[in-house]
Motif scaffolding. Structure first.
Motif, PDB file in Angstrom:
ATOM      1  N   VAL A  18       0.790  -1.226  -0.044  1.00 62.30           N
ATOM      2  CA  VAL A  18       0.114  -0.186  -0.010  1.00 62.30           C
ATOM      3  C   VAL A  18       0.862   1.286  -0.104  1.00 62.30           C
ATOM      4  O   VAL A  18       1.222   1.786   1.096  1.00 62.30           O
ATOM      5  N   PRO A  19       1.463   1.692  -1.189  1.00 54.49           N
ATOM      6  CA  PRO A  19       2.616   2.741  -1.090  1.00 54.49           C
ATOM      7  C   PRO A  19       1.701   4.030  -0.799  1.00 54.49           C
ATOM      8  O   PRO A  19       2.413   4.787  -0.338  1.00 54.49           O
ATOM      9  N   ASP A  20       0.510   4.236  -0.962  1.00 59.09           N
ATOM     10  CA  ASP A  20      -0.033   5.408  -0.778  1.00 59.09           C
ATOM     11  C   ASP A  20      -1.291   5.353  -0.178  1.00 59.09           C
ATOM     12  O   ASP A  20      -2.588   4.865  -0.762  1.00 59.09           O
ATOM     13  N   PRO A  21      -1.603   5.363   1.323  1.00 59.71           N
ATOM     14  CA  PRO A  21      -2.622   5.092   2.052  1.00 59.71           C
ATOM     15  C   PRO A  21      -3.766   6.225   1.640  1.00 59.71           C
ATOM     16  O   PRO A  21      -4.908   6.285   1.931  1.00 59.71           O
ATOM     17  N   GLN A  22      -3.393   7.330   0.946  1.00 60.81           N
ATOM     18  CA  GLN A  22      -4.142   8.439   0.664  1.00 60.81           C
ATOM     19  C   GLN A  22      -4.963   8.171  -0.752  1.00 60.81           C
ATOM     20  O   GLN A  22      -5.418   9.262  -1.417  1.00 60.81           O
ATOM     21  N   ALA A  23      -4.475   7.100  -1.307  1.00 60.02           N
ATOM     22  CA  ALA A  23      -5.195   6.740  -2.483  1.00 60.02           C
ATOM     23  C   ALA A  23      -5.944   5.588  -2.604  1.00 60.02           C
ATOM     24  O   ALA A  23      -5.904   4.778  -3.588  1.00 60.02           O
ATOM     25  N   LEU A  24      -6.870   5.404  -1.955  1.00 59.50           N
ATOM     26  CA  LEU A  24      -7.928   4.394  -1.712  1.00 59.50           C
ATOM     27  C   LEU A  24      -9.443   4.599  -1.581  1.00 59.50           C
ATOM     28  O   LEU A  24      -9.722   5.658  -0.805  1.00 59.50           O
ATOM     29  N   GLY A  25      -9.918   4.056  -2.482  1.00 57.99           N
ATOM     30  CA  GLY A  25     -11.619   4.026  -2.447  1.00 57.99           C
ATOM     31  C   GLY A  25     -12.140   3.182  -1.370  1.00 57.99           C
ATOM     32  O   GLY A  25     -11.538   1.989  -1.142  1.00 57.99           O
ATOM     33  N   HIS A  79     -13.400   8.395  -0.716  1.00 60.95           N
ATOM     34  CA  HIS A  79     -11.823   8.070  -1.048  1.00 60.95           C
ATOM     35  C   HIS A  79     -10.777   8.545   0.043  1.00 60.95           C
ATOM     36  O   HIS A  79     -11.285   9.808   0.726  1.00 60.95           O
ATOM     37  N   THR A  80      -9.794   8.066   0.451  1.00 60.22           N
ATOM     38  CA  THR A  80      -8.877   8.505   1.553  1.00 60.22           C
ATOM     39  C   THR A  80      -8.445   9.718   1.256  1.00 60.22           C
ATOM     40  O   THR A  80      -7.873  10.440   2.124  1.00 60.22           O
ATOM     41  N   VAL A  88     -24.995  -5.631   5.164  1.00 56.89           N
ATOM     42  CA  VAL A  88     -24.143  -4.903   4.865  1.00 56.89           C
ATOM     43  C   VAL A  88     -22.884  -5.485   4.129  1.00 56.89           C
ATOM     44  O   VAL A  88     -22.484  -6.316   4.632  1.00 56.89           O
ATOM     45  N   GLU A  89     -22.622  -4.745   2.992  1.00 58.56           N
ATOM     46  CA  GLU A  89     -21.221  -5.246   2.551  1.00 58.56           C
ATOM     47  C   GLU A  89     -20.283  -3.887   2.153  1.00 58.56           C
ATOM     48  O   GLU A  89     -20.694  -2.835   1.853  1.00 58.56           O
ATOM     49  N   LEU A  90     -19.012  -4.045   2.468  1.00 55.16           N
ATOM     50  CA  LEU A  90     -18.158  -2.875   2.392  1.00 55.16           C
ATOM     51  C   LEU A  90     -16.654  -3.531   1.802  1.00 55.16           C
ATOM     52  O   LEU A  90     -16.383  -4.638   1.965  1.00 55.16           O
ATOM     53  N   GLU A  91     -16.160  -2.580   1.241  1.00 53.64           N
ATOM     54  CA  GLU A  91     -14.813  -2.801   0.863  1.00 53.64           C
ATOM     55  C   GLU A  91     -13.784  -1.558   0.916  1.00 53.64           C
ATOM     56  O   GLU A  91     -14.282  -0.225   0.859  1.00 53.64           O
ATOM     57  N   VAL A  92     -12.706  -1.643   0.911  1.00 50.13           N
ATOM     58  CA  VAL A  92     -11.500  -0.788   0.558  1.00 50.13           C
ATOM     59  C   VAL A  92     -10.587  -1.332  -0.467  1.00 50.13           C
ATOM     60  O   VAL A  92     -10.286  -2.408  -0.394  1.00 50.13           O
ATOM     61  N   GLU A  93     -10.389  -0.610  -1.446  1.00 44.93           N
ATOM     62  CA  GLU A  93      -9.769  -0.575  -2.517  1.00 44.93           C
ATOM     63  C   GLU A  93      -8.006  -1.563  -2.320  1.00 44.93           C
ATOM     64  O   GLU A  93      -7.345  -0.913  -1.466  1.00 44.93           O
ATOM     65  N   GLY A  94      -8.077  -2.843  -2.852  1.00 45.84           N
ATOM     66  CA  GLY A  94      -7.248  -3.555  -2.584  1.00 45.84           C
ATOM     67  C   GLY A  94      -6.729  -4.360  -1.162  1.00 45.84           C
ATOM     68  O   GLY A  94      -6.030  -5.245  -1.051  1.00 45.84           O
ATOM     69  N   LEU A  95      -7.924  -4.151  -0.337  1.00 43.98           N
ATOM     70  CA  LEU A  95      -7.662  -4.533   1.250  1.00 43.98           C
ATOM     71  C   LEU A  95      -8.729  -5.562   1.020  1.00 43.98           C
ATOM     72  O   LEU A  95      -8.857  -6.205   2.419  1.00 43.98           O
ATOM     73  N   GLY A  96      -9.856  -6.017   0.210  1.00 36.72           N
ATOM     74  CA  GLY A  96     -10.594  -6.957   0.533  1.00 36.72           C
ATOM     75  C   GLY A  96     -12.142  -6.561   0.875  1.00 36.72           C
ATOM     76  O   GLY A  96     -12.350  -5.016   0.875  1.00 36.72           O
ATOM     77  N   ARG A  97     -12.941  -7.311   1.094  1.00 35.18           N
ATOM     78  CA  ARG A  97     -14.264  -7.147   1.112  1.00 35.18           C
ATOM     79  C   ARG A  97     -14.990  -7.869   2.434  1.00 35.18           C
ATOM     80  O   ARG A  97     -14.651  -8.865   2.464  1.00 35.18           O
ATOM     81  N   GLN A  98     -16.022  -7.240   3.169  1.00 37.25           N
ATOM     82  CA  GLN A  98     -16.761  -7.744   4.247  1.00 37.25           C
ATOM     83  C   GLN A  98     -18.162  -7.853   3.875  1.00 37.25           C
ATOM     84  O   GLN A  98     -18.558  -7.061   2.801  1.00 37.25           O
ATOM     85  N   ARG A  99     -18.755  -8.655   4.509  1.00 37.61           N
ATOM     86  CA  ARG A  99     -20.151  -8.956   4.351  1.00 37.61           C
ATOM     87  C   ARG A  99     -20.826  -9.360   5.787  1.00 37.61           C
ATOM     88  O   ARG A  99     -20.294 -10.326   6.205  1.00 37.61           O
ATOM     89  N   GLN A 100     -21.925  -8.697   6.343  1.00 34.87           N
ATOM     90  CA  GLN A 100     -22.374  -9.053   7.548  1.00 34.87           C
ATOM     91  C   GLN A 100     -24.010  -8.946   7.447  1.00 34.87           C
ATOM     92  O   GLN A 100     -24.582  -8.090   6.735  1.00 34.87           O
TER      93      GLN A 100
END
Length: 285
Positions: free
Chosen positions: A195-202, A216-217, A268-280
């Motif tokens: 994750v070279p830039d944590p301010q570049a994530l959706g 977006h971060t 509820v489903e959620l995701e952060v770009e490149g970090l995976g997805r959740q579902r509850q």
């Protein structure tokens, strides 16, 4: 690397997701994915070497629960009102300094575990967040570069909140933030080198298939490095500690009446770009 923990709650085993999407068992190399491992460069290098050598055994993911990607978390530090859009939608002024509060570590559950709507709740809300996992003990950090050097990796967090408990029941925010299951984390801990830039994530979140948050971060008021540096002035951060860095616009609290707060049966489903997805799926406590 994408590190994770799989198996029944309280008995998870350490694992890794390789570049081909194959789940690999790490239990012959390390006891757990926790602060002890994240602060041990030699142990992490052994994992990388084993991965490159192709000697890590595969795990069958069928029916295998994914737990939180970090075990034995010491504390969860949270940053409130850290997105310009979220501050605006809730009608609050942009904070002059980061708003800091704590969640108990026992609120952390796996990314697909059930989230419980507290008894008496009418305002359970969603919040997709970027979580920062600490890899080195941090005290009084001076620079942003130093702060990022203390980050082991990043994960998806769901900072579930009960707004009445949080804002209308007196005292601090704790009562609305520390209900059982209120911090799904994972599925992976993605190491900082990926994750070279944590301010570049959706960041995105859906409720019952409807997109609610799409942020977006880059909209963070206080970027990740500044947050880590700031928090280290007020408390010692230890390996395995987690910082939830705030949520973008789109929460139920910021919407017109009747506000669409969560109820039992919602998904509820959620995701952060490149970090995976959740579902509850939500159920009543």
């Amino acid at each position: 690397m994408k590190l994770l923990r799989v198996g029944p709650a309280g008995a998870e085993r350490p694992a890794l997701l390789d570049q081909d999407g194959t789940l690999r068992d790490l239990s012959a190399l390390v006891d757990d994915i926790d602060g002890g491992l994240l602060s041990d460069g030699a142990a992490l290098d052994r994992i990388r070497a084993a991965l490159a050598a192709g000697v890590l055994p595969a795990l069958d993911p069928a029916g295998l629960r994914t737990g939180p990607p970090v075990g034995r978390i010491g504390k969860v530090v949270c940053i409130g009102l850290n997105y310009h859009g979220h501050a605006a939608e809730t009608g609050q002024a942009t904070p002059a300094e980061p708003v800091v509060f704590l969640k108990a570590a026992d609120t952390v559950v796996g990314p697909d575990d059930t989230v419980l709507v507290p008894r008496g709740s009418t305002r359970t809300d969603w919040e997709v967040e970027l979580a920062v996992v600490i890899g080195r003990t941090a005290r009084y950090l001076e620079t942003d570069e130093e702060a990022l050097a203390h980050v082991a990796g990043y994960a998806v967090a769901h900072d579930v909140s009960e707004r009445e408990f949080q804002l209308e029941r007196g005292g601090t925010w704790d009562k609305g933030k520390n209900c059982e299951t209120f911090n799904p984390l994972g599925p992976w801990l993605v190491t900082a080198d990926e994750v070279p830039d944590p301010q570049a994530l959706g960041l995105r979140l859906w409720v019952n298939g409807e997109l609610k948050q799409d942020g977006h971060t880059s909209d963070q008021i206080f970027p990740v490095a500044q947050v880590v540096r700031y928090v280290s002035r007020f408390m010692t951060l230890y390996p395995g500690d987690v910082i939830n860095t705030g949520t973008p616009a789109g929460v139920a609290m910021g919407r017109p009446e009747p506000k669409p707060y969560l109820r039992a049966g919602d998904v509820v489903e959620l995701e952060v770009e490149g970090l995976g997805r959740q579902r509850q799926e939500l159920k009543d406590a």
